[in-house]
Design an enzyme around this catalytic site. Structure first.
Site, short mmCIF file in Angstrom:
data_model
loop_
_atom_site.label_atom_id
_atom_site.label_comp_id
_atom_site.label_asym_id
_atom_site.label_seq_id
_atom_site.Cartn_x
_atom_site.Cartn_y
_atom_site.Cartn_z
N PHE A 134 119.17 -31.53 33.55
CA PHE A 134 120.33 -32.00 32.91
C PHE A 134 120.14 -32.79 31.82
O PHE A 134 119.41 -33.97 31.99
CB PHE A 134 121.35 -33.00 33.92
CG PHE A 134 122.62 -33.28 33.41
CD1 PHE A 134 123.90 -32.49 33.43
CD2 PHE A 134 122.79 -34.63 32.73
CE1 PHE A 134 124.91 -32.75 32.95
CE2 PHE A 134 123.99 -34.67 32.04
CZ PHE A 134 125.19 -33.82 32.14
N ASP A 220 113.09 -36.75 28.60
CA ASP A 220 114.62 -37.28 28.70
C ASP A 220 114.48 -38.26 29.74
O ASP A 220 114.35 -38.03 30.86
CB ASP A 220 115.44 -36.09 29.16
CG ASP A 220 116.93 -36.51 29.27
OD1 ASP A 220 116.93 -37.77 28.96
OD2 ASP A 220 117.83 -35.81 29.35
N LYS A 249 121.90 -44.38 28.63
CA LYS A 249 122.59 -44.98 29.69
C LYS A 249 122.44 -46.77 29.88
O LYS A 249 123.05 -47.19 29.49
CB LYS A 249 121.86 -44.25 31.20
CG LYS A 249 122.63 -42.92 31.43
CD LYS A 249 122.57 -42.22 32.68
CE LYS A 249 123.75 -41.35 32.54
NZ LYS A 249 123.26 -39.79 32.55
C1 PLP Z 1 123.44 -38.81 31.55
C2 PLP Z 1 122.41 -37.82 31.16
C3 PLP Z 1 122.54 -37.33 30.17
C4 PLP Z 1 123.49 -37.22 29.17
O1 PLP Z 1 123.96 -38.49 28.60
P1 PLP Z 1 125.45 -38.70 27.89
O2 PLP Z 1 125.51 -40.20 27.56
O3 PLP Z 1 126.45 -38.52 29.17
O4 PLP Z 1 125.67 -37.89 26.81
C5 PLP Z 1 121.29 -36.49 29.40
N1 PLP Z 1 120.13 -36.58 30.19
C6 PLP Z 1 120.03 -37.34 31.41
C7 PLP Z 1 118.89 -37.24 32.00
C8 PLP Z 1 121.19 -37.79 31.86
O5 PLP Z 1 121.04 -38.32 33.19
#
Ligand code: PLP
Length: 391
Positions: A134, A220, A249
């Site tokens: 994700f 990520d 986050k």
């Molecule tokens: C939440 C998340 C995203 C997306 O972040 P947003 O601030 O909602 O755009 C991308 N990568 C990972 C691993 C995430 O947990």
């Protein structure tokens, strides 16, 4: 003023697009790891804004930083220099071991920046991502996100040049890389797909493959960053460095901010990328205050220890794991997944009634990502309640 939750539900239905399946409570304030709803009921929060509220709600140091900075300078264009932005960039490079930072406002934007940088630097446009990944909901980040139900309506717009390989299989990464591959993009622990922790050698092997094949490695760390997994970043468990990493986050303690960092030699030139709100003085001052709290209160170590404590208790003789509903317990630090043998939605409602907020991801996995300041006592309550409702 609204007097009942129902009035809020009604207006939400009327005026807001139904993108979220919400729990039937209206939250009005929070303190530490506890939030309070409009009826005065309190909840121990194991969702934490989905791994955002690492330092908990209303932390005095963060509130103070926001108030002070807001009264001074909230936003100016990136056509000018500001102190909080350079301070935060210096801090992030020190914490991550990366060389330079680009600031944006969310996780998805940090992925956009990472992918653009990788294409620009390599002149190539293919990507290798993992099944279960994700990375966000914008078109590029969604292109690297695996879940078919997130992608389906937008298929015509998504990049065709992303190949998905099984997570935790470094041979599959090796085979997927070809002459047109710009980068491999991975979460050090997969969050959204149910707290998937790879085997210890996986990330290291992928690092070696990328180096050998001269392909960039993007981590990520939007969800795994800032102590969530019991280390500052997920990569630190393996002692390896990606070429590019993304953060969001927990970076801003609840204030929106994202960042993309890269090793030396990889950077955008003037005009190649930009963001109006990227790295405002207010966002950066807030992030700096939050990072200081994580350091001062030793929240990285706390996350590691409390996570280990939770898993140990959950796996003990009469613990959660002994419930026939529980298939597997996994996690690192306070990034914990409880995989059930059936859908977990009903348990979310039951936990709510008992004053605990939990989140169900990937249909069958209860995800616990509470504020890192949560107390052992509160975790014990969570264990007891979860054990109770799973009986
Ligand atoms: C939440 C998340 C995203 C997306 O972040 P947003 O601030 O909602 O755009 C991308 N990568 C990972 C691993 C995430 O947990």
């Amino acid at each position: 003023m609204f007097r009942t939750p129902g009035e809020v539900f009604e207006k939400e239905r009327r005026y807001i697009m139904p993108t979220y399946k919400r729990q039937p409570i209206v939250l009005i304030e929070g303190k530490g790891a506890v939030v309070t709803d409009i009826t005065g009921k309190e909840y121990i929060d194991c969702v934490g804004g989905i791994a955002v509220n690492a330092v908990g709600y209303s932390h005095p140091a963060v509130v103070h930083a926001i108030q002070t900075q807001a009264a001074k300078l909230m936003h100016v264009s990136n056509l000018y220099y500001t102190e909080p932005q350079v301070r935060l960039a210096e801090k992030l490079t020190a914490l991550t071991g990366m060389a330079k930072t680009f600031f944006c406002n969310s996780g998805a934007e940090s992925i956009e920046a990472a992918v653009k940088l990788a294409v620009k630097e390599t002149g190539k446009s293919r990507f290798v991502a993992a099944r279960g990944s994700f990375h966000g909901r914008t078109i590029i980040s969604l292109s690297t996100t695996y879940e078919p139900k997130f992608r389906a309506p937008f298929m015509p717009l998504l990049l065709k040049s992303v190949e998905f390989v099984p997570y935790n299989d470094s041979d599959a990464v090796r085979e997927a890389i070809d002459d047109e591959t710009a980068a491999v993009i991975l979460e050090p622990i997969q969050g959204e797909s149910g707290i998937r922790v790879p085997s210890p050698s996986y990330l290291k092997e992928v690092r070696e493959i990328c180096t050998e094949k001269d392909v960039l490695l993007i981590f990520d760390e939007v969800q795994t960053g800032f102590g969530r997994t019991g280390a500052w970043f997920g990569k630190d468990h393996e002692g390896i460095q990606p070429d590019i990493m993304t953060l969001a986050k927990a970076l801003g303690a609840g204030f929106p901010i994202g960042a993309m960092l890269a090793r030396g030699g990889l950077e955008f030139e003037a005009g190649e990328h930009a963001s109006t709100f990227g790295g405002t003085p207010l966002a950066c001052a807030t992030a700096l205050a939050s990072i200081r709290v994580i350091e001062d209160e030793k929240l990285v170590e706390r996350s590691r220890d409390l996570g280990a404590y939770f898993l140990e208790h959950a796996r003990s003789e009469h613990g959660l794991a002994s419930s026939p509903v529980v298939k597997e317990l996994r996690g690192k630090g306070l990034m914990i997944g409880i995989e059930l043998a059936r859908p977990c939605a009903e348990f979310v409602g039951q936990a709510l009634e008992h004053g605990i907020l939990i989140n169900c991801t990937a249909d069958t996995v209860i995800r616990l990502v509470p504020p890192l300041i949560i107390s052992k006592e509160q975790l014990n309550t969570v264990l007891t309640v979860l054990r109770g409702i799973m009986e």
